[in-house]
Design a protein around this motif. Structure first.
Motif, short mmCIF file in Angstrom:
data_model
loop_
_atom_site.label_atom_id
_atom_site.label_comp_id
_atom_site.label_asym_id
_atom_site.label_seq_id
_atom_site.Cartn_x
_atom_site.Cartn_y
_atom_site.Cartn_z
N LYS A 266 0.65 -1.19 0.19
CA LYS A 266 0.01 0.09 0.04
C LYS A 266 0.81 1.31 -0.11
CE LYS A 266 -3.54 -0.34 2.89
NZ LYS A 266 -4.37 -0.57 4.05
N GLU B 213 -8.46 1.83 -8.10
CA GLU B 213 -9.25 1.94 -9.17
C GLU B 213 -9.02 3.39 -9.73
OE1 GLU B 213 -13.34 1.07 -7.79
OE2 GLU B 213 -12.36 -1.09 -7.10
N HIS C 146 -1.12 -2.57 -9.13
CA HIS C 146 -2.47 -1.98 -8.89
C HIS C 146 -3.70 -3.11 -8.89
CE1 HIS C 146 -0.90 1.87 -8.44
NE2 HIS C 146 -1.16 2.25 -9.57
N TYR C 147 -3.47 -3.96 -9.79
CA TYR C 147 -4.54 -5.17 -10.16
C TYR C 147 -3.99 -6.19 -8.82
CZ TYR C 147 -7.25 -9.05 -11.65
OH TYR C 147 -8.17 -10.12 -11.99
N HIS D 20 -5.11 -4.91 -5.61
CA HIS D 20 -6.81 -4.67 -5.52
C HIS D 20 -7.39 -5.93 -4.76
CE1 HIS D 20 -10.86 -4.29 -7.05
NE2 HIS D 20 -10.71 -2.95 -6.61
N GLU D 21 -6.75 -7.32 -5.23
CA GLU D 21 -7.40 -8.41 -4.76
C GLU D 21 -7.56 -8.49 -3.39
OE1 GLU D 21 -5.24 -11.26 -7.22
OE2 GLU D 21 -6.73 -11.55 -8.51
N ALA E 226 -11.57 -2.19 1.15
CA ALA E 226 -12.62 -1.62 0.17
C ALA E 226 -12.29 -0.16 0.31
CB ALA E 226 -14.01 -1.56 0.79
N MET F 245 -11.63 -5.27 -11.90
CA MET F 245 -11.67 -4.65 -10.54
C MET F 245 -12.96 -4.12 -10.14
SD MET F 245 -7.90 -3.00 -11.05
CE MET F 245 -7.80 -1.89 -9.52
N THR F 246 -13.87 -3.38 -11.19
CA THR F 246 -15.07 -2.42 -10.70
C THR F 246 -16.27 -3.02 -11.37
OG1 THR F 246 -14.46 -1.37 -13.04
CG2 THR F 246 -13.39 -0.40 -10.87
N LYS G 98 -9.26 -0.09 -2.53
CA LYS G 98 -9.47 -0.66 -3.74
C LYS G 98 -10.19 0.41 -4.47
CE LYS G 98 -11.52 -5.34 -2.48
NZ LYS G 98 -10.56 -6.09 -3.20
N LYS G 99 -10.80 1.49 -3.93
CA LYS G 99 -11.24 2.60 -4.64
C LYS G 99 -10.14 3.33 -5.24
CE LYS G 99 -15.55 1.94 -4.48
NZ LYS G 99 -16.63 1.63 -5.79
#
Length: 593
Positions: A380, A427, A411-412, A415-416, A420, A473-474, A423-424
């Motif tokens: 992160k 994205e 990033h991908y 994201h997993e 939350a 992702m979205t 994740k935003k």
């Protein structure tokens, strides 16, 4: 990898077939379109287009739809007037072509259906096998067994180390950890996302019989084995074998005439990653650390550890990769910064200046492998450090490989496993790049969002991949028409009407006179290689050593913005690259069925 142009070219491309009969040109994706795709052809002429176009079913001869061309009020590249022919509503399966109702101008034939893209991820792997160093299954020969002798290492200069294997980088025979680490990790991620879409036709050596392992993993392991050699101890990392002394004309790999001080076809220089500027002659690289190389390599090793443990039931190799992932990542932590490629007698090198994206990717993959929270928190931190600032997608230009890799896969991956809110954030990073490139695309008739710097096709496949991963992702599919336009450019919806991948589609218009030794010396066609692609005219005019060897068959379609030549003498636009090809595999797999 390519055959010479022959009489077939007069037949295969409808866009050239009618050139004497009409000045209207029709550009489509020669492979075709999935049933639910956005399907938009580009038509252009020196005069305004005032006719309707028909979508004709080749098998029945019937007109499936008649479409009014929509004029485009865009920058008129090359002095042409452009219109769009949108047939997205057609869901009928079959083979079609587009025909001008008055002029009779015709496109080449293309497919509409869920199988339009076939299984061409396997075709790309065929090209990757042709790039192998050591044993090359395409040429059935062994080359560069004496790689290499060290420079800049903790051991005395010219100490022998075994760095055989890996892949030749492009039409030349250098080997870079910069590109090979990304190629390896990209293939492994493509497999993780689409594990059921790969075939098993060859063995580990690339010979034509199956071995119970998907071919994409055989190819990735070729890269993994070489990365292990490049990382012989926890605190050691090599980053390059050979340099531009290689550039002595076209040559078959096992007859390399380059001399690094030990005679022709002997030992080659092996550069140790010190994190400091390097160069044996006047051209010095820039360097601040090794985290770009260590991070990407660690990501590849962590991905491999999971796959070989879970899917291939090989705990010994999985454990070897896990140990390497941990030590490589630690090396990156200790020497944050970037190591660039080295040149010898020419000013060109890989100018990578980013590294936090690679460490983000490595930390995310290591967290998934070990479940240690420290990796998640570090991932992160690196993500926030890289955000979109390290991406070409929010810039109008960049130096050669300055912002590499051309997509932040970290990033991908992160994201997993992120919460939350984070994740935003991730994205948003992808979204910002997509929107910036979309704004650029709205200014040109082909709706292309990339800057045409050297290796523009690599940017294009990365942009398509970024939209694919953003959708995953979205769930947001609003950019699918934009993504389709980028993809379709690669297969013929461009000013020149050519695919940018060798041998694809079979019987289509694709690069033939490519800047590679197998074509020039052996008249070989090896399909599946992504060529560098168009460049800004200003870049082309300032590159050294470019000489077209044949009349430019695309001369009528060159323009003031970008140029592309299917010519051996143009290394800037028509040289297929290993990492560009590997970096297209996820994209091709996504569209396969």
């Amino acid at each position: 990898m390519f055959t010479k142009l022959c009489i077939l070219i007069l037949f295969i491309s409808g866009s050239f077939q009618n050139q004497e009969e009409t000045d209207i040109q029709i550009r489509i994706n020669q492979l075709g379109y999935l049933t639910e795709d956005s399907k938009v052809a580009i038509v252009f002429s020196k005069t305004p287009i005032r006719e309707n176009f028909q979508l004709v079913n080749k098998e029945t001869g019937k007109v499936s739809q008649e479409i009014k061309a929509t004029p485009l009020k865009k920058n008129e590249w090359g002095g042409f007037k452009y219109s769009e022919v949108d047939f997205s509503q057609v869901k009928e399966t079959g083979h079609f072509f587009i025909r001008g109702k008055k002029s009779g101008a015709e496109s080449s034939v293309f497919r509409i259906g869920s199988d339009a893209f076939g299984n061409h991820q396997e075709t790309l792997l065929e090209f990757m096998r042709q790039q192998r160093c050591g044993y090359n299954p395409t040429l059935d020969m062994v080359c560069h067994e004496k790689d290499g002798r060290t420079f800049y290492g903790p051991m005395p200069d010219s100490t022998y180390v075994d760095l055989s294997g890996g892949w030749h980088d492009a039409g030349d025979q250098l080997k870079y950890l910069i590109t090979s680490s990304y190629a390896t990790a990209h293939m492994l991620m493509a497999y993780e996302i689409y594990p059921d879409r790969f075939e098993d036709k060859v063995n580990a050596l690339g010979q034509p019989w199956p071995n119970g392992i998907p071919d994409v993993l055989d190819e990735a392991k070729w890269g993994l084995d070489w990365i292990h050699k490049m990382h012989p101890a926890p605190d050691q990392l090599f980053h390059q074998v050979a340099d531009d002394r290689d550039h002595r004309g076209f040559k078959i790999p096992n007859k390399d005439n380059a001399d690094y001080g030990w005679g022709a076809n002997q030992y080659r220089a092996a550069y140790f990653a010190t994190g400091k500027p390097q160069g044996l002659m006047k051209y010095q690289s820039e360097a601040t650390g090794v985290a770009n190389l260590a991070g990407r390599s660690a990501a590849a090793m962590a991905l491999a550890a999971r796959i070989w443990e879970k899917d291939l039931k090989d705990p010994a190799f999985a454990e070897k990769c896990k140990r390497a992932a941990i030590s490589l990542y630690q090396l990156g932590r200790e020497k944050e910064g970037y190591q660039q490629g080295n040149s010898f007698g020419a000013p060109y090198r890989y100018n990578e200046e980013t590294w936090a994206d690679d460490m983000e990717w490595a930390a995310a993959e290591l967290y998934k492998l070990t479940k240690e929270n420290s990796y998640l928190e570090q991932a992160k931190t690196y993500a926030l450090k890289t955000n979109t600032a390290d991406s070409w997608t929010v810039r109008d230009s960049a130096a050669h490989y300055q912002l590499y890799p051309f997509i932040n896969m970290g990033h991908y991956s992160l994201h997993e496993v992120a919460d939350a809110d984070f994740k935003k954030t991730l994205e948003g990073y992808y979204l910002e790049g997509i929107q910036y490139t979309l704004n650029r695309a709205n200014k040109n008739p082909f709706h292309i969002g990339i800057p045409f710097i050297w290796c523009s096709n690599n940017l294009l496949t990365s942009l398509v991949t970024q939209v694919i991963l953003y959708e995953k992702m979205t769930g947001d599919k609003q950019f699918e028409p934009f993504m389709a336009a980028q993809r379709d450019w690669l297969f013929g919806r461009n000013p020149w009407g050519t695919s940018m991948v060798t041998g694809i589609p079979e019987g289509g218009e694709y690069p033939v006179e490519v800047h590679t030794a197998p074509f020039v010396l052996l008249d070989m066609e090896v399909p599946g290689g992504l060529v560098d692609g168009p460049v800004f005219t200003s870049i082309y005019n300032n590159l050294l050593g470019l000489t077209l060897l044949k009349p430019d068959k695309f001369a009528a379609f060159q323009n003031e913005h970008v140029v592309y030549h299917d010519d051996v003498g143009d290394y800037s636009t028509n040289e297929p690259t290993m990492d560009g090809t590997a970096g297209s595999i996820l994209m091709m797999t996504h569209f396969s069925r």
